[in-house]
Design an enzyme around this catalytic site. Structure first.
Site, mmCIF file in Angstrom:
data_model
loop_
_atom_site.group_PDB
_atom_site.id
_atom_site.type_symbol
_atom_site.label_atom_id
_atom_site.label_comp_id
_atom_site.label_asym_id
_atom_site.label_seq_id
_atom_site.Cartn_x
_atom_site.Cartn_y
_atom_site.Cartn_z
ATOM 1 N N ASP A 1 0.829 -1.208 0.000
ATOM 2 C CA ASP A 1 0.000 0.000 0.000
ATOM 3 C C ASP A 1 0.868 1.265 0.000
ATOM 4 O OD1 ASP A 1 -2.681 1.192 0.268
ATOM 5 O OD2 ASP A 1 -1.865 1.900 2.187
ATOM 6 N N LYS B 1 1.502 4.472 -2.908
ATOM 7 C CA LYS B 1 1.494 5.913 -2.649
ATOM 8 C C LYS B 1 2.813 6.531 -3.103
ATOM 9 C CE LYS B 1 -1.528 5.305 1.329
ATOM 10 N NZ LYS B 1 -1.574 5.136 2.777
#
Ligand code: ADP
Ligand code: ASP
Ligand code: MG
Length: 846
Positions: A706, A710
């Site tokens: 995750d 980003k």
């Protein structure tokens, strides 16, 4: 006498004066017009009256005088009824005038019945009465409202030639006579109410300007008086992208150039008479069309501006009942003068040509003429080319009736290649056959002939092809701000609640009416083009939180493909549509790109479309730029924190970023803080799961996947790391642990407890702290656990807070830090809302 500084001409069409109520509405509109300006009001006959008068005259030619009389009686009754509400004296006086006018008509109709012949001259005399009658009613209503109004019939001063039924103003002369008749009255402060549609032939007879001719009366008067503006009041909100009766999703065009309007009216846009623009275009007098049923709507402004915008075609129109006449023969090729002879012959027969098309082989010329002139045209050409036919140079002359001409109109077509190809493809896809095609040398319009039965389909096909049902043409009149929620999980639900709370704010700050028009999940969608009513939205979201599928709802559309869903929703006439991706789907990138292409702005909280392949990322960014659409992704990094915004600000002001580094995971931040406090790793993760901080599968957080996404987005947006292989991720755990049930996972994590505790302890002894850090530098992205000084900003970070540290040329010695809550449903929804509000700011009505 006073000098009039501003003159406006206002024309009211048949439905605007259709009965007593409508005429009262006209009086209110006129009362609210600019005070102190000279006003000329042009009125049409009450809706349907011209047709009734024609029917009465035609009945008389058949000897059916009784039928003619019955029709005239009905006309009389309707006008007397419309006088109700007038005070007694006025009603009596105006009633007398009305009877007088209709008595004269009755005399004419009797004469027609006697002679069994209706000449164009008599016909004009009869039908011009419709306007004379309505003007009396309008004047009476204006007087009642306190205005100094006077009626004046245009056949006493508007000089025309003697082409009865289709008369032309004698420009140089009529300008003077119009000014002479009207100016003194305006200077006396009177409101002059003039009959539309009619004029005076050189011998004093009454003429008419052709059906719908009151529009032309208004612009002729405006030109003669050098008026400041003309307003055509009608029964629709303005000029639409297509006839709204044929294309329900047609939109109002906010602005048209004179030439575009002229072209549209020539090719069948009934809202304006064909020749309306001629008197005013060269003088630059603007013409506005407005709705007398909705006087607050801004309408369409027609003036000298050229605003093609990004849309080559602004409107699609059609003229029905045309005839295609073609002259064919191999002997014609290379023979000079064939076309010239053909047009001369047609012109001499006074037949107007609506389209010309010549095949490139020169072996045929084809022209369109109005259906009622088909026989004339055919015979004229057979006469003209008799010798050529005998010689065999011309094979045949063919007339094909029952044809419609469809025109795609827009000044932007000249600069846009490929419009014709799109037109043909769009029609071919629907199996529609093009009989002939022509493009004017101005490239302002592309006209094609189709069979009568295919008219509506062809209009709709082109309207859809050029996106006229959803793309703003010129300026947009509505205040709608239509949001489409792709995904209605936790974030979607939180966003819907926030939006409901902020509606009033959006309305007062941006002048926009924000409404959710569609919500979708993986199974289907609910669409309400005028906004999903709050109670319905509430039940949808509630049932979603209970795990229901949207497709199961009544009124929902089943659809599991986001692209198909976006297309179906955007096929509706939405205002300033924004697609909001609050899914975590891998498969929405195509849908987002499609939305941009279909004229929609996009907000995404979903990282996947932007963190996947570089090509897909580029496609989206370039797509937005090419389509001049807004694409906002603030919530993909740091939830609601202004990370992307800060980055864009730095770049926009010319600063150069050297490094972006930080803690971008609320989950891992929480876990690290608990480790600092002495908790074992596996129980810190279990707590995070319990508190709802993790992704549905915590391994997505723990493996760094995750955070990696980003970081990739930051690398791409900053331009620092632009290759697919620039990233290196070191997870806290083995990604192969993914997919395990909760308890099994926590069990497996116990194996990490000891090594991690040791690492924490060692760092502490060295005055450092373990943090999960993403670092973006030129050409390189690294994501993983790092020991940072305990007293650095990252070392002091606690709990789920995120922090991002930008180092740039300007912020070199002391970097720029953005920090705060960066995880959780509510702050993510806030981030999305922030993007939506940024779009509202850019798209607000001017
Ligand atoms: P009026 O009596 O006010 O002159 P018309 O009936 O002559 O009104 O013209 C208005 C009508 O024109 C509308 O009601 C609409 O149905 C029709 N129309 C056809 N094409 C268009 C278009 N492109 N835009 C707006 N209206 C159109
Ligand atoms: N009353 C006329 C017609 O019906 C003129 C107009 O409406 O402008 O054609
Ligand atoms: Mg009209």
């Amino acid at each position: 006498m006073s000098v009039v500084h501003r003159v406006e001409v206002h024309k009211f069409g048949g439905t605007s004066v259709g009965d007593a109520d409508r005429i009262a509405a006209v009086a209110r509109i006129v009362r609210d017009l600019s005070p102190g300006c000279g006003l000329v009001i042009v009125a049409s006959a009450m809706a349907g009256v011209t047709d009734q008068l024609i029917a009465a005259a035609v009945a008389a030619t058949r000897g059916a005088l009784w039928e003619g009389t019955r029709l005239l009686d009905a006309v009389l009754a309707r006008h007397l009824a419309a006088l109700q509400g007038a005070d007694i004296d006025d009603a009596a006086a105006v009633g007398e005038e009305i009877r007088g006018i209709l008595d004269e008509v009755a005399d004419l109709v009797r004469a027609v019945a006697h002679l069994r012949e209706l000449t164009p001259r008599t016909r004009d005399d009869i039908i011009a009465a419709g306007e004379k009658l309505s003007v009396r009613l309008v004047t009476s209503a204006l007087r009642r409202a306190g205005a100094a109004a006077v009626s004046i019939d245009a056949d006493t001063f508007l000089e025309t030639d003697d082409r009865f039924g289709e008369a032309n103003a004698l420009m140089g002369i009529s300008d003077r006579t119009i000014a002479a008749a009207l100016r003194p009255r305006l200077e006396r402060g009177e409101i002059v109410v003039v009959t539309g549609f009619c004029g005076r032939a050189p011998d004093g007879a009454t003429t008419t300007l052709g059906r719908g001719g009151s529009d032309l009366t208004a612009t002729l008067i405006a030109a003669a008086l050098r008026a400041d503006e003309v307003t055509i009041w009608t029964d629709v909100d303005g000029v639409f992208t297509a006839d709204p009766r044929v294309v329900p999703e047609a939109r109002v065009i906010r602005q048209l150039n004179f030439r575009e309007a002229a072209e549209m009216s020539f090719y069948g846009a009934k809202v304006l008479h064909q020749r309306t623009m001629i008197p005013v275009a060269s003088l630059g007098i603007p013409v506005r069309t407005r709705n007398s049923f909705a006087p607050d709507a801004p309408g369409t402004m027609i003036d000298g501006r050229i605003t093609p915008g990004s849309h080559p075609v602004k409107a699609v129109t059609a003229v029905r009942d045309q005839c295609l006449v073609s002259v064919e023969g191999k002997g014609m090729a290379g023979v000079p003068g064939v076309a010239a002879r053909l047009f001369k012959a047609i012109a001499e027969a006074r037949i107007s040509v609506t389209m010309i098309s010549q095949s490139s082989s020169e072996a045929s010329i084809c022209l369109a003429v109005p259906g009622e002139r088909a026989i004339d045209a055919e015979q004229t050409l057979k006469r003209e080319f008799r010798a050529d036919i005998t010689r065999g140079d011309v094979d045949e002359i063919i007339a094909r009736r029952g044809v419609s001409l469809i025109a795609a109109v827009g000044l932007g077509m000249a600069q846009t290649p490929g419009v014709a190809a799109r037109v043909f493809n769009a029609l071919a896809r629907r199996g529609l056959n093009v009989l002939a095609v022509a493009q004017g040398s101005s490239e302002l319009n592309l006209t094609l002939a189709v069979d009568h039965d295919e008219t509506a389909d062809a209009i709709r096909a082109l309207h859809a092809e050029f996106g006229l049902d959803r793309i703003d043409t010129g300026e947009d009149s509505s205040r709608g701000f239509d949001l489409i929620l792709l995904g209605c999980g936790k974030i979607g639900r939180a966003l819907a609640a926030l939006l409901e709370e902020r509606r009033a704010h959006v309305a007062s700050r941006f002048g926009l009416d924000a409404r959710i028009v569609a919500v979708a999940d993986r199974t289907g969608f609910v669409l309400r083009p005028s906004g999903i009513p709050a109670p319905e939205l509430a039940t949808i979201l509630e049932s979603k939180s209970g795990g229901a599928k949207l497709a199961a709802r009544s009124g929902a559309v089943a659809c599991d493909d986001p692209v198909a869903m976006v297309r179906q929703v955007l096929a509706y006439r939405l205002s300033r549509p924004v697609l909001v991706d609050v899914t975590d789907g891998e498969d929405t990138a195509e849908a987002l790109l499609d939305a941009l292409r279909l004229g929609c702005d996009v907000v995404s909280a979903n990282k996947k479309p932007f963190a996947g392949s570089l090509e897909r990322f580029r496609g989206l960014i370039d797509g937005a730029r090419e389509e001049e659409r807004l694409l906002k992704v603030e919530a993909t990094v740091g939830a609601g924190l202004p990370v992307v915004d800060t980055l864009e600000m730095l770049l926009a002001t010319g600063d150069r970023l050297t490094r972006a580094e930080g803690c971008l995971s609320g989950t891992l931040g929480f876990v690290m803080t608990r480790l600092d406090e002495g908790a074992p790793f596996s129980s810190a993760v279990a707590e995070a799961v319990k508190l709802g901080y993790t992704e549905p599968d915590p391994v997505v957080d723990l493996s760094g996947a995750d955070v990696g996404r980003k970081a990739v987005i930051l690398g791409r947006l900053s331009g620092l790391a632009l290759t697919d292989d620039a990233i290196e991720v070191v997870g806290l755990v083995d990604p192969a642990l993914a997919g395990r049930p909760h308890d099994a996972l926590i069990d497996a994590l116990r194996a990490y407890d000891k090594p991690i505790a040791q690492r924490i302890e060692k760092a502490r002894r060295e005055g450092r702290a373990l943090r999960y850090v993403a670092r973006v530098e030129a050409g390189r992205i690294t994501v993983g656990p790092v020991e940072v000084p305990a007293d650095s900003p990252l070392g002091m970070l606690r709990g789920t807070d995120n922090m991002i540290v930008f180092t740039s040329e300007r912020y070199a010695a002391r970097p720029l830090v953005v920090s705060g809550p960066g995880a959780g449903v509510d702050v993510t929804a806030m981030g999305v809302l922030g993007d939506i509000l940024r779009i509202a700011g850019e798209r607000r009505p001017k």
